[in-house]
Write a protein that holds these residues in place. Structure first.
Motif: not given
Length: 270
Positions: A82-88, A169-176, A178-190
């Protein structure tokens, strides 16, 4: 001179922390029947396993131990998601007044928990959530979100916006995104946020003794207070052995994931 004073100060802090730990372990080794009333400074007989078995059985620490493990894992993980979604949402999404949203969520860490107890107790009684696992898990998850949000949001602000812009620009949704870019890059913080929240939920006593009463629902810290009162005749060695049992999970979590924890804390502090 400055370095010497700093080293002496650090050494003094280490001694102040190690002496109580040493006394806890040494006196937990003492047989319950052989305790004289004065703390032992040198180890004698080895009765630690017997004392642990007594604490585990008499005060139902075993059931409460599993309860706290459930609360800490589930609520810690839920709070981090929930916190990661709110931060995003605050950092990436085009929200109006993102700073106001940040302070609104983070303000959950400002007020002391005691001011919520009376209204929360009445609300839980009316909603039939008092003395239930679901009720305790709801309050633990809600309580853990603000600080986890603070940690994750701090790391998210250091991420380059180009990755998000390229994905859009590639047409990715905010959901994608979040889960495909930000979550993997935030692994240590999570991971760091989860360890913090696991420890906070595991060590909670206030909600455990206020919102529960039955051993089947109580967290382990509340069971430890029961051991210290209702079963005080068992002797201080048994109580100390129970405290040693209770302290093990957070120690194991930190030792196993210390690398992830340190990387996460460093990343969120930038």
């Amino acid at each position: 001179m400055g370095r010497t004073m700093r080293n002496l100060f650090v050494a003094g802090c280490v001694v102040l922390w190690l002496v109580p730990l040493y006394l806890l372990i040494v006196n937990a080794l003492t047989p319950a029947g052989g305790y004289t009333g004065e703390p032992d400074w040198l180890p004698g007989d080895f009765a630690l396993l017997d004392n642990m078995r007594t604490a585990w059985d008499e005060a139902a620490i075993g059931d409460s131990f599993l309860n706290s493990l459930l609360y800490a894992v589930v609520c810690g993980a839920a709070a981090v998601v929930v916190a990661a979604m709110a931060a995003f949402a605050v950092v990436v999404l085009p929200l109006p007044r993102p700073a106001a949203w940040f302070w609104l969520i983070y303000s959950g860490t400002v007020f002391p928990l005691q001011i919520f107890l009376a209204p929360l107790f009445g609300l839980y009684a009316d909603a039939n959530l008092y003395d239930t696992r679901l009720g305790l898990m709801l309050i633990y998850a809600a309580w853990a979100v603000p600080f986890a949000f603070f940690l994750i949001r701090n790391q998210m602000t250091t991420m380059p916006p180009e990755a998000t812009e390229a994905a859009m620009l590639d047409g990715a949704s905010f959901t994608r995104i979040f889960w495909s870019i930000h979550v993997p890059l935030l692994r240590s913080g999570l991971g760091a946020a989860f360890i913090f929240q696991f420890t906070a939920v595991w060590n909670d006593l206030l909600f455990g003794i206020t919102l529960t009463r039955s051993p089947e629902v109580q967290p382990v810290m509340a069971a430890l207070t029961t051991l210290n009162t209702a079963y005080s005749a068992s002797g201080p060695p048994v109580i100390l052995a129970g405290a040693l049992i209770v302290s093990l999970p957070t120690l194991v979590i930190f030792l196993v994931f210390r690398g992830l924890f340190l990387r996460g804390v460093t990343a969120t502090a930038r």
